[in-house]
Design a protein around this motif. Structure first.
Motif, mmCIF file in Angstrom:
data_model
loop_
_atom_site.group_PDB
_atom_site.id
_atom_site.type_symbol
_atom_site.label_atom_id
_atom_site.label_comp_id
_atom_site.label_asym_id
_atom_site.label_seq_id
_atom_site.Cartn_x
_atom_site.Cartn_y
_atom_site.Cartn_z
ATOM 1 N N LEU A 202 -0.786 -0.084 5.696
ATOM 2 C CA LEU A 202 -1.150 1.324 5.482
ATOM 3 C C LEU A 202 -0.573 2.200 6.596
ATOM 4 C CD1 LEU A 202 -4.868 0.896 4.376
ATOM 5 C CD2 LEU A 202 -3.087 1.981 3.031
ATOM 6 N N LEU A 203 -0.583 1.666 7.830
ATOM 7 C CA LEU A 203 -0.086 2.449 8.969
ATOM 8 C C LEU A 203 1.430 2.623 8.918
ATOM 9 C CD1 LEU A 203 -1.743 1.435 12.351
ATOM 10 C CD2 LEU A 203 -1.681 3.668 11.284
ATOM 11 N N THR A 204 2.133 1.521 8.577
ATOM 12 C CA THR A 204 3.592 1.570 8.680
ATOM 13 C C THR A 204 4.270 2.083 7.410
ATOM 14 O OG1 THR A 204 3.646 -0.763 8.076
ATOM 15 C CG2 THR A 204 3.802 -0.264 10.408
ATOM 16 N N LEU A 205 3.783 1.663 6.243
ATOM 17 C CA LEU A 205 4.440 2.082 5.000
ATOM 18 C C LEU A 205 3.766 3.294 4.359
ATOM 19 C CD1 LEU A 205 5.156 -1.389 3.328
ATOM 20 C CD2 LEU A 205 6.758 0.033 4.563
ATOM 21 N N GLY A 206 2.468 3.480 4.656
ATOM 22 C CA GLY A 206 1.734 4.591 4.036
ATOM 23 C C GLY A 206 2.019 5.907 4.721
ATOM 24 N N ASP A 207 1.644 6.995 4.024
ATOM 25 C CA ASP A 207 1.846 8.322 4.589
ATOM 26 C C ASP A 207 0.475 8.902 4.951
ATOM 27 O OD1 ASP A 207 2.982 10.808 5.197
ATOM 28 O OD2 ASP A 207 2.611 11.513 3.138
ATOM 29 N N ARG A 208 0.230 9.185 6.208
ATOM 30 C CA ARG A 208 -1.048 9.724 6.718
ATOM 31 C C ARG A 208 -2.239 8.881 6.234
ATOM 32 N NH1 ARG A 208 -1.508 15.605 4.981
ATOM 33 N NH2 ARG A 208 -0.544 14.788 3.096
ATOM 34 N N ARG A 209 -2.180 7.589 6.513
ATOM 35 C CA ARG A 209 -3.239 6.680 6.067
ATOM 36 C C ARG A 209 -4.001 6.095 7.256
ATOM 37 N NH1 ARG A 209 -4.435 7.701 0.922
ATOM 38 N NH2 ARG A 209 -2.628 7.637 -0.437
ATOM 39 N N ARG A 210 -4.117 6.863 8.351
ATOM 40 C CA ARG A 210 -4.749 6.321 9.557
ATOM 41 C C ARG A 210 -6.230 5.996 9.316
ATOM 42 N NH1 ARG A 210 -3.634 5.662 14.780
ATOM 43 N NH2 ARG A 210 -1.522 6.414 14.470
ATOM 44 N N ALA A 211 -6.945 6.884 8.618
ATOM 45 C CA ALA A 211 -8.387 6.670 8.394
ATOM 46 C C ALA A 211 -8.607 5.394 7.564
ATOM 47 C CB ALA A 211 -8.978 7.868 7.674
ATOM 48 N N GLU A 212 -7.788 5.228 6.516
ATOM 49 C CA GLU A 212 -7.909 4.041 5.662
ATOM 50 C C GLU A 212 -7.560 2.791 6.456
ATOM 51 O OE1 GLU A 212 -6.343 6.816 5.007
ATOM 52 O OE2 GLU A 212 -6.408 7.359 2.878
ATOM 53 N N SER A 213 -6.517 2.917 7.304
ATOM 54 C CA SER A 213 -6.089 1.780 8.127
ATOM 55 C C SER A 213 -7.209 1.379 9.092
ATOM 56 C CB SER A 213 -4.828 2.191 8.878
ATOM 57 O OG SER A 213 -4.540 1.278 9.854
ATOM 58 N N ASN A 214 -7.882 2.379 9.663
ATOM 59 C CA ASN A 214 -8.993 2.067 10.585
ATOM 60 C C ASN A 214 -10.110 1.306 9.873
ATOM 61 O OD1 ASN A 214 -7.700 3.254 12.674
ATOM 62 N ND2 ASN A 214 -8.765 5.217 12.520
ATOM 63 N N ALA A 215 -10.391 1.706 8.612
ATOM 64 C CA ALA A 215 -11.436 1.010 7.836
ATOM 65 C C ALA A 215 -11.059 -0.460 7.659
ATOM 66 C CB ALA A 215 -11.607 1.686 6.481
ATOM 67 N N MET A 216 -9.771 -0.714 7.412
ATOM 68 C CA MET A 216 -9.332 -2.105 7.224
ATOM 69 C C MET A 216 -9.369 -2.880 8.534
ATOM 70 S SD MET A 216 -9.105 -2.121 4.114
ATOM 71 C CE MET A 216 -8.700 -3.830 3.876
#
Lengths: 273, 158
Positions: free
Chosen positions: A166-180
């Motif tokens: 989510l962090l590297t390939l996603g766009d502005r997905r920091r919140a979702e990445s933190n949940a994971m």
């Protein structure tokens, strides 16, 4: 739980075949029928077959107590409740959020969190409380030592993998990445607690041994599956390469070209108003 | 995305997958000074049994898939025979290696008992793997859907 089986006048191998292995085979067969058939009645029969198979496998500790394989049926019966709670809970959380289709009411989110949380607590209670699957008093189901470390370890690996994706390939997905990352961290915490703190029936050292065995198991499954996929691809590739090239047709003759141009002329343009 | 940067991303994702067991291993070495609880012989036996069983069962599954492939190819026999041979090879290798003695026999007394144990063990492991995939994918999806909807205008401004 003290399991006392039913009495039969039947050979043990035949008993295991009829009451464990055939029901096991009924599950994928039923799923195959229900997914591949166009007819509604075959789909319904397939679902019923798979359901019946699952019920018979869950009942195998009572129907075939002499077979050691029936311990897997016992484990299935023990973990199916919390696993269903977790899956239904995640479904409710997902579809009560911002989805384009199949949106559920907002109130379902709380229910989903409660359900999946209870599922995880139930599974944790099987390690650190009195809920451990037992074949007889104080005898832990051996397959519990396979299921639990594999599930927790792979969840933490996949959650960590998903967070980085989510962090590297996603766009502005920091919140979702933190949940994971939080999910991965919680799973690692459960593993660390498991290898250091004894449960009433599951000792920390035993869990530690099975954790490394789970890693060996997953590595073996990955290698074996990849090998068979490679061989499958090789078989298809060799067959396709051995096929003769498709026959090429002759180029159109001048009369055929004339006919095509005549047809095109008749169908292009249209009448002027 | 540039090719080199994409390959770096894939490496990072792979490392992230390996991070949890490596972290536990590192903590174990830090606190106990060794790989506590790892018996390399038992681990190898499990790895070998899992490899052989996964290969055989996966080949059987793919053999079933060849029927669907055959539908679009006028039912050729050659790939079917090839895959049957590959599956039989897996079964023979399993029986041969388990029959070699205690190397691949876990707590079972015969080849048949070990082979059946391997299959049941594989079902349980596959169940755990399936469950963890469901949880990881499901939580990722719910984390994405729980965010506020994005405005297309924000993206255009960027």
């Amino acid at each position: 739980m003290n399991i006392q089986g039913f009495e039969y006048d039947m050979d043990e191998m035949l008993q295991a075949l009829l009451l464990f292995w055939i029901p096991v085979a009924m599950v994928p067969l039923g799923l195959w029928f229900s997914l591949s058939s166009q007819s509604k009645s075959t789909m319904a029969n397939g679902r019923f077959l798979a359901f019946l198979g699952i019920i018979m496998v869950c009942l195998s500790p009572w129907s075939v107590p002499s077979s050691p394989s029936s311990a897997a049926g016992h484990l299935l019966g023990a973990v199916i409740g919390p696993c269903m709670l977790i899956i239904i809970g995640i479904y409710l959380i997902s579809f009560s959020g911002n989805v384009a289709v199949g949106k559920l009411p907002r109130s379902d989110r709380r229910l989903g969190v409660l359900m999946s949380g209870s599922g995880f607590v139930w599974l944790a209670g099987m390690h650190w409380w009195i809920l451990t699957p037992q074949l007889s008093p104080d005898v832990v189901n051996p397959y519990w030592y396979v299921f639990w470390p594999t599930f927790i370890l792979l969840t933490s690996c996949l959650a960590s993998c998903s967070a980085v994706t989510l962090l590297t390939l996603g766009d502005r997905r920091r919140a979702e990445s933190n949940a994971m990352f939080i999910l991965s961290g919680l799973s690692i915490l459960i593993l660390l607690l498991g290898i250091n703190i004894d449960g009433p029936l599951v000792e920390a050292n035993e869990f530690r041994e099975h954790l490394w065995l789970a890693i060996a198991d997953m590595a073996g499954i990955a290698v074996g599956s990849l090998l068979s996929i490679l061989i499958f691809a090789f078989v298809i590739y060799t067959y396709e390469r051995s096929l003769p090239p498709p026959k090429s047709i002759h180029p159109p003759t001048s009369s055929e070209l004339d006919q095509v141009s005549k047809l095109l002329r008749n169908h292009l343009g249209g009448e002027e108003e | 995305m540039k090719e080199s940067s994409l390959s770096m991303t894939w490496r990072m994702i792979f490392l992230a997958f390996l991070l949890p067991p490596l972290l536990i291993l590192a903590l174990d070495i830090t606190f106990y000074g060794s790989f506590k609880g790892i018996d390399s012989g038992v681990s190898f036996t499990r790895f070998a049994n899992a490899t052989l069983t996964a290969y055989t069962l996966c080949s059987l599954f793919l053999l079933g898939n060849l029927f669907f492939y055959g539908e679009s190819r006028n039912r050729p026999l050659a790939p079917l025979v090839g895959m049957v041979v590959a599956t039989l090879l897996g079964i023979l290798a399993t029986v041969f290696f388990i029959g070699q003695g205690p190397m691949l026999l876990e707590d079972n007394g015969s080849v048949q008992a070990q082979a059946i144990y391997n299959i049941v063990h594989m079902f349980v492991s596959s169940g755990a793997i399936l469950m963890s995939v469901c949880v990881a994918l499901g939580v990722t999806f719910s984390a994405i859907t729980s965010q506020k909807p994005r405005s297309d205008f924000d993206l255009e401004e960027e």
